[in-house]
Design a protein around this motif. Structure first.
Motif, PDB file in Angstrom:
ATOM      1  N   MET A 110     -23.886 -10.934  33.851  1.00 27.40           N
ATOM      2  CA  MET A 110     -22.749 -11.122  32.970  1.00 27.40           C
ATOM      3  C   MET A 110     -21.472 -10.709  33.699  1.00 27.40           C
ATOM      4  SD  MET A 110     -23.957  -9.913  29.202  1.00 27.40           S
ATOM      5  CE  MET A 110     -22.982 -11.097  28.325  1.00 27.40           C
ATOM      6  N   THR A 111     -20.385 -11.298  33.297  1.00 24.57           N
ATOM      7  CA  THR A 111     -19.114 -10.939  33.902  1.00 24.57           C
ATOM      8  C   THR A 111     -18.434  -9.886  33.051  1.00 24.57           C
ATOM      9  OG1 THR A 111     -17.977 -12.683  32.701  1.00 24.57           O
ATOM     10  CG2 THR A 111     -18.840 -13.243  34.890  1.00 24.57           C
ATOM     11  N   ASP A 112     -17.456  -9.209  33.659  1.00 25.42           N
ATOM     12  CA  ASP A 112     -16.707  -8.206  32.907  1.00 25.42           C
ATOM     13  C   ASP A 112     -15.872  -8.884  31.838  1.00 25.42           C
ATOM     14  OD1 ASP A 112     -17.687  -6.121  34.421  1.00 25.42           O
ATOM     15  OD2 ASP A 112     -16.087  -6.291  35.918  1.00 25.42           O
ATOM     16  N   ALA A 113     -15.817  -8.243  30.658  1.00 26.02           N
ATOM     17  CA  ALA A 113     -15.021  -8.787  29.558  1.00 26.02           C
ATOM     18  C   ALA A 113     -13.553  -8.510  29.825  1.00 26.02           C
ATOM     19  CB  ALA A 113     -15.456  -8.148  28.243  1.00 26.02           C
ATOM     20  N   PRO A 114     -12.657  -9.383  29.356  1.00 28.12           N
ATOM     21  CA  PRO A 114     -11.226  -9.128  29.497  1.00 28.12           C
ATOM     22  C   PRO A 114     -10.844  -7.815  28.834  1.00 28.12           C
ATOM     23  CG  PRO A 114     -11.623 -11.359  28.681  1.00 28.12           C
ATOM     24  CD  PRO A 114     -12.932 -10.636  28.691  1.00 28.12           C
ATOM     25  N   ALA A 115      -9.808  -7.179  29.342  1.00 25.76           N
ATOM     26  CA  ALA A 115      -9.390  -5.863  28.854  1.00 25.76           C
ATOM     27  C   ALA A 115      -9.128  -5.853  27.358  1.00 25.76           C
ATOM     28  CB  ALA A 115      -8.144  -5.402  29.615  1.00 25.76           C
ATOM     29  N   GLU A 116      -8.597  -6.953  26.823  1.00 27.72           N
ATOM     30  CA  GLU A 116      -8.264  -6.969  25.400  1.00 27.72           C
ATOM     31  C   GLU A 116      -9.492  -6.963  24.495  1.00 27.72           C
ATOM     32  OE1 GLU A 116      -8.173 -11.282  26.758  1.00 27.72           O
ATOM     33  OE2 GLU A 116      -7.247  -9.448  27.489  1.00 27.72           O
ATOM     34  N   THR A 117     -10.700  -7.207  25.031  1.00 22.55           N
ATOM     35  CA  THR A 117     -11.902  -7.208  24.204  1.00 22.55           C
ATOM     36  C   THR A 117     -12.767  -5.985  24.439  1.00 22.55           C
ATOM     37  OG1 THR A 117     -13.154  -8.483  25.810  1.00 22.55           O
ATOM     38  CG2 THR A 117     -11.973  -9.723  24.097  1.00 22.55           C
ATOM     39  N   THR A 118     -12.295  -5.039  25.229  1.00 19.11           N
ATOM     40  CA  THR A 118     -13.094  -3.848  25.502  1.00 19.11           C
ATOM     41  C   THR A 118     -12.492  -2.635  24.827  1.00 19.11           C
ATOM     42  OG1 THR A 118     -11.962  -3.529  27.615  1.00 19.11           O
ATOM     43  CG2 THR A 118     -14.017  -4.785  27.654  1.00 19.11           C
ATOM     44  N   GLY A 119     -12.544  -1.491  25.448  1.00 14.31           N
ATOM     45  CA  GLY A 119     -12.207  -0.194  24.881  1.00 14.31           C
ATOM     46  C   GLY A 119     -10.938  -0.104  24.050  1.00 14.31           C
ATOM     47  N   THR A 120      -9.941  -0.915  24.283  1.00 20.24           N
ATOM     48  CA  THR A 120      -8.697  -0.805  23.530  1.00 20.24           C
ATOM     49  C   THR A 120      -8.771  -1.455  22.158  1.00 20.24           C
ATOM     50  OG1 THR A 120      -7.827  -2.808  24.549  1.00 20.24           O
ATOM     51  CG2 THR A 120      -7.313  -0.718  25.639  1.00 20.24           C
ATOM     52  N   ASN A 121      -9.757  -2.287  21.937  1.00 20.09           N
ATOM     53  CA  ASN A 121      -9.894  -2.987  20.665  1.00 20.09           C
ATOM     54  C   ASN A 121     -10.935  -2.263  19.810  1.00 20.09           C
ATOM     55  OD1 ASN A 121     -10.608  -4.773  18.566  1.00 20.09           O
ATOM     56  ND2 ASN A 121     -10.076  -6.542  19.813  1.00 20.09           N
ATOM     57  N   PRO A 122     -10.546  -1.751  18.619  1.00 15.81           N
ATOM     58  CA  PRO A 122     -11.499  -1.002  17.804  1.00 15.81           C
ATOM     59  C   PRO A 122     -12.683  -1.846  17.323  1.00 15.81           C
ATOM     60  CG  PRO A 122      -9.507  -1.451  16.553  1.00 15.81           C
ATOM     61  CD  PRO A 122      -9.253  -1.892  17.971  1.00 15.81           C
ATOM     62  N   PHE A 123     -12.555  -3.156  17.312  1.00 19.83           N
ATOM     63  CA  PHE A 123     -13.643  -4.021  16.856  1.00 19.83           C
ATOM     64  C   PHE A 123     -14.708  -4.249  17.925  1.00 19.83           C
ATOM     65  CE2 PHE A 123     -10.095  -5.348  14.115  1.00 19.83           C
ATOM     66  CZ  PHE A 123     -10.658  -5.041  12.892  1.00 19.83           C
ATOM     67  N   SER A 124     -14.422  -3.869  19.161  1.00 22.36           N
ATOM     68  CA  SER A 124     -15.364  -4.135  20.249  1.00 22.36           C
ATOM     69  C   SER A 124     -16.670  -3.366  20.105  1.00 22.36           C
ATOM     70  CB  SER A 124     -14.721  -3.835  21.605  1.00 22.36           C
ATOM     71  OG  SER A 124     -14.467  -2.441  21.723  1.00 22.36           O
ATOM     72  N   GLN A 125     -16.709  -2.326  19.283  1.00 25.78           N
ATOM     73  CA  GLN A 125     -17.924  -1.528  19.088  1.00 25.78           C
ATOM     74  C   GLN A 125     -18.653  -1.849  17.782  1.00 25.78           C
ATOM     75  OE1 GLN A 125     -19.133   0.599  21.515  1.00 25.78           O
ATOM     76  NE2 GLN A 125     -17.533  -0.458  22.648  1.00 25.78           N
ATOM     77  N   VAL A 126     -18.189  -2.858  17.061  1.00 23.13           N
ATOM     78  CA  VAL A 126     -18.812  -3.236  15.792  1.00 23.13           C
ATOM     79  C   VAL A 126     -19.987  -4.181  16.076  1.00 23.13           C
ATOM     80  CG1 VAL A 126     -18.484  -4.412  13.574  1.00 23.13           C
ATOM     81  CG2 VAL A 126     -16.647  -2.989  14.528  1.00 23.13           C
ATOM     82  N   PRO A 127     -21.202  -3.824  15.620  1.00 20.29           N
ATOM     83  CA  PRO A 127     -22.340  -4.713  15.861  1.00 20.29           C
ATOM     84  C   PRO A 127     -22.279  -5.950  14.957  1.00 20.29           C
ATOM     85  CG  PRO A 127     -23.030  -2.827  14.567  1.00 20.29           C
ATOM     86  CD  PRO A 127     -21.586  -2.605  14.923  1.00 20.29           C
ATOM     87  N   ILE A 128     -22.814  -7.052  15.462  1.00 26.30           N
ATOM     88  CA  ILE A 128     -22.926  -8.270  14.667  1.00 26.30           C
ATOM     89  C   ILE A 128     -24.378  -8.721  14.695  1.00 26.30           C
ATOM     90  CG2 ILE A 128     -20.550  -9.027  15.068  1.00 26.30           C
ATOM     91  CD1 ILE A 128     -21.693 -11.016  17.120  1.00 26.30           C
ATOM     92  N   GLU A 129     -24.754  -9.521  13.740  1.00 27.28           N
ATOM     93  CA  GLU A 129     -26.108 -10.061  13.710  1.00 27.28           C
ATOM     94  C   GLU A 129     -26.059 -11.516  14.125  1.00 27.28           C
ATOM     95  OE1 GLU A 129     -29.116 -11.052  10.200  1.00 27.28           O
ATOM     96  OE2 GLU A 129     -28.957  -8.903  10.617  1.00 27.28           O
ATOM     97  N   ILE A 130     -26.884 -11.862  15.112  1.00 28.11           N
ATOM     98  CA  ILE A 130     -26.983 -13.235  15.592  1.00 28.11           C
ATOM     99  C   ILE A 130     -28.325 -13.786  15.140  1.00 28.11           C
ATOM    100  CG2 ILE A 130     -27.105 -14.722  17.628  1.00 28.11           C
ATOM    101  CD1 ILE A 130     -25.321 -12.703  19.064  1.00 28.11           C
ATOM    102  N   THR A 131     -28.303 -14.949  14.527  1.00 30.01           N
ATOM    103  CA  THR A 131     -29.525 -15.616  14.084  1.00 30.01           C
ATOM    104  C   THR A 131     -29.870 -16.707  15.086  1.00 30.01           C
ATOM    105  OG1 THR A 131     -28.963 -15.207  11.773  1.00 30.01           O
ATOM    106  CG2 THR A 131     -30.568 -16.944  12.204  1.00 30.01           C
TER     107      THR A 131
END
Length: 93
Positions: A1-22
């Motif tokens: 996998m490649t590194d995620a852009p900075a805006e989708t990592t530690g600075t975004n509070p939603f980056s740690q929210v789990p989602i369910e994939i079906t």
């Protein structure tokens, strides 16, 4: 996998929210009478073949397609999905 852009990592509070994939492997459309006859070891045919791609959904939104595979080195034969196509969520798949 490649590194995620900075805006989708530690600075975004939603980056740690789990989602369910079906993972959708196929559909069946039996008659009600056939459903009433189902029992242990019954076989319910699907509209897909074993080697057809599976679809990944978040809610009802198609996000990717892939192929089923076993997790390498897992003694229990755990399933995984190798992505073959990822949706362009900005512009559609």
């Amino acid at each position: 996998m490649t590194d995620a852009p900075a805006e989708t990592t530690g600075t975004n509070p939603f980056s740690q929210v789990p989602i369910e994939i079906t993972i959708s492997v196929g559909k069946a459309r039996p008659l009600v009478r056939d459903m009433l006859r189902l029992q242990r070891d019954s076989v319910l045919p699907l509209d897909r073949r074993v080697d057809d791609p599976v679809e990944l959904y978040v809610g009802d939104k198609l996000i990717a397609r892939g192929e089923l595979t076993e997790v390498e080195g897992d003694p229990n034969g755990q399933l995984a999905v190798r992505l073959t196509e990822v949706a362009d969520l900005q512009n559609g798949l």
